[in-house]
Write an enzyme that holds these catalytic residues in place. Sequence first.
Site, mmCIF file in Angstrom:
data_model
loop_
_atom_site.group_PDB
_atom_site.id
_atom_site.type_symbol
_atom_site.label_atom_id
_atom_site.label_comp_id
_atom_site.label_asym_id
_atom_site.label_seq_id
_atom_site.Cartn_x
_atom_site.Cartn_y
_atom_site.Cartn_z
ATOM 1 C CG ASP A 147 2.556 -2.942 5.223
ATOM 2 O OD1 ASP A 147 2.216 -2.478 6.316
ATOM 3 O OD2 ASP A 147 3.134 -2.262 4.348
ATOM 4 C CG HIS A 148 1.477 -3.027 0.018
ATOM 5 N ND1 HIS A 148 2.132 -3.136 -1.189
ATOM 6 C CD2 HIS A 148 2.372 -2.462 0.871
ATOM 7 C CE1 HIS A 148 3.371 -2.666 -1.056
ATOM 8 N NE2 HIS A 148 3.541 -2.256 0.179
ATOM 9 C CB THR A 194 -10.186 -0.917 4.589
ATOM 10 O OG1 THR A 194 -9.606 -2.153 4.149
ATOM 11 C CG2 THR A 194 -10.996 -0.300 3.446
ATOM 12 C CB SER A 218 -8.782 -3.545 0.084
ATOM 13 O OG SER A 218 -7.786 -3.443 1.077
ATOM 14 C CD GLU A 268 7.130 -1.093 -2.848
ATOM 15 O OE1 GLU A 268 7.714 -1.530 -1.833
ATOM 16 O OE2 GLU A 268 6.129 -0.347 -2.804
#
Length: 802
Positions: free
Chosen positions: A289-290, A362, A368, A432
């Site tokens: 997701d990130h 992206t 990434s 996180e």
Amino acid sequence: MQRASGSEERTPLVQPTYVFESSLSRNYQKRLRKFQCAVCVILIVILTVTMLVTVGYNLTTDDVTESPPIANLTVTNTDLQPLLKMSWPLQGPPSPEWPTKTPTSEEIASAVAQGNDALQERRKMESFLTPLDKDSPASRAQRAAATSADVKPLADSAYAAEQATRSLINGTNSSLIDGSVGVGPIINGFFPEPRYCRPPTAPCETSRYRTQDGSCNNLENPLRWGVSNTPFRRVLPPSYGDGISSPRTGVDGAMLPSARDVSVTVHRPSYAHDSTLTVMLAVWGQFIDHDITATALSKGENSSSLQCCNTNGPVHPECFPVPLDAEDPYYQDYNITCMEFVRSAPAPTCHFGAREQLNQATAFLDASAVYSFAEKKTWKLREGMRGQLKMLRIGKWELLPPSTDPNDGCNTVEMNAKGRYCFESGDERANENLHLTTMHLIWARQHNRVAAELIKLNPTWSDETVFQEARRIVGAQMQHITYSEFLPAILGVDVMWALNLTLRSSGYSDIYDPTVDPSIANHFASSAFRFAHTLLPGLIHNVDVSTGTVSYTHLHEMLFNPFALYNTDKGARHAVKSAMDTPVHTVDPHVTSELSNHLFERPIVVNSTPSTTPSDPMLHPCGLDLVSLNIQRGRDHGLPSYPAWRELCGLSRPKTFQDLDAIFDELSLSRICKIYKNVEDIDLYTGALAEQPGGRLLGPTLTCLIADQFYRVKVGDRFWYETGDPDIRFTFEQLYELRKTTLAGVICANEELLDLAQPRVMEALSATNPLVDCKELPQPDFEPWREGPNEMTKKTKKTKKN
């Protein structure tokens, strides 16, 4: 690392006891054996026929890269049958027509002036605002969004255009605006615009490697489709309260129920586990997701955080706090009646019209999260030698490089005094939670391991060539894991086949379609893919293999608390094992109180003493509610209500609460009826989670929306790892090796203290998924990457232009 051997005993140590059967017993035994033999023969015949059919099918489809036609497939859950009748990817209705006549140049000039005036007024106000206390849960929440300083000027320009839009439609009959004013005139340079609003100034160069920011993936839309720092994609037109930008309201125009009230009423904690899946599924979901989404938040002066619950001064127009009931079952004990929430940053859309939000990442699964989508950050992470990423070396161990930014929302004075810092990675959200940080660590190690193998085979390769080849391999492995392990678990194999999401077992795929926009959908990022929050249990299971001791860690104690990794002998190992061993909850409306009351609450630091805890714990005694923030984010983005999304997916559209009887479970329906006045008010997040999954992990609406996005991520990616494009492709031999990749294999290869793992780490231990020695897991052989000294140089030269 050897597997424990079983007993060596071959014969019993006592004499066997002989039993003499009667004649009747012998006859019975003979008949039984004959029956068993007959059954065995029948089973062997069936298996043989099945194998022959399978082999014949594979032979006839050897050269076919597409999945079988959807019409030939069956889906086990009848609720999903409508999905098979649709064409993919999903196509929503066109944007609404501009509600008024085309404005004159004078009217546009006047509107632009008003937009600029509004922006200047806002800037003046921002100079007087007090930012959030950096140690507050709200500040950590804003830091978790990792909004780049580059976003502020883009958002300011979009805000001015938004105010100009308001001026242009001033006086328009409100009945002509239903949720969105649509797409208006082109801005055409009236406000500062990003490069994607202008035609490309140069053609794309052909390269075997992706660009860092995703540009030039789609050659017809090189600066927009899937590129970082571009607007999210809309499938359904937004539903804003004023048609331009204000958060969604009820169908009667009134305010919707407080997001916190919805959370407390519908999304209560539950303790039902899905014993077939592990927390590693949620960890991988957050990691990818990130990789593909990063919603930017609105910021104050100098990109400072905004405070929205301070009633002693002006309130920023981008504030949208969550009101809390004075008798809230949790927050009343702390006399808190407001939860901080700042709206997402608007993105320039190149037109006057309704607001759109900005995706900083992206849209491609391009690793990434490991390398960053920004070249400047990537260079900061690189060693500059042998294609390696920088690492922090402690003895024989490697950790991610330290982040020494005291304002990153993670570092603490107490830990920094001990020489322990949070970590740097390709994604600013890496700290996180401990599981996520560990996943970042494993993939940074994986890059360096692959790079070391490549330079061993090709000692003449430059640092750049080794780095890019390793990056290319890591991205391919992340794609393979996502589509071979993660998506089948959440969507089901039948849906994977139906939407052509399955991977080939050999050869190339020509599935790429340049007409498919891979950009991340707004509803996917802000609602649908947040389903994984319901998976997380409140307690994370830890087992010390050496002692057999079982312990538990509260989930909120793992947030912004990566310091356990400094315990190099056990830190990463325990984090990985706990994710592999802890079962997840089912996907339903229920969310653990660890996330609904304690989100980003300052944890007690691992291995801390009383002197190392925050000096004033009562300054911020409690955390945030993640469910409230998710619901509020959907309203902030103007997501249409839940029924509209069912209709988009070809499912029945409920018009009354009674229509939901067969869709929601009884308990969820009774609670939803209490909190919402109209079925058309139900938020997408709440409604989609309340659907009965029918024996699957996800209900039909979530299945539809998530499958559609991952279809686009695959089919719309020119650099998809299975491609046969001669300028990009891996060789047949290289693809064969890449297809050996499993998440278990990557973990075992990069976490030396891990001896055993189940082959499918997102699934719980079972007879078909037992613990095996890490050495038994398949690993890619990098020999196919060995090349002559000049061969790679020829491939990487950017000589051909499109």
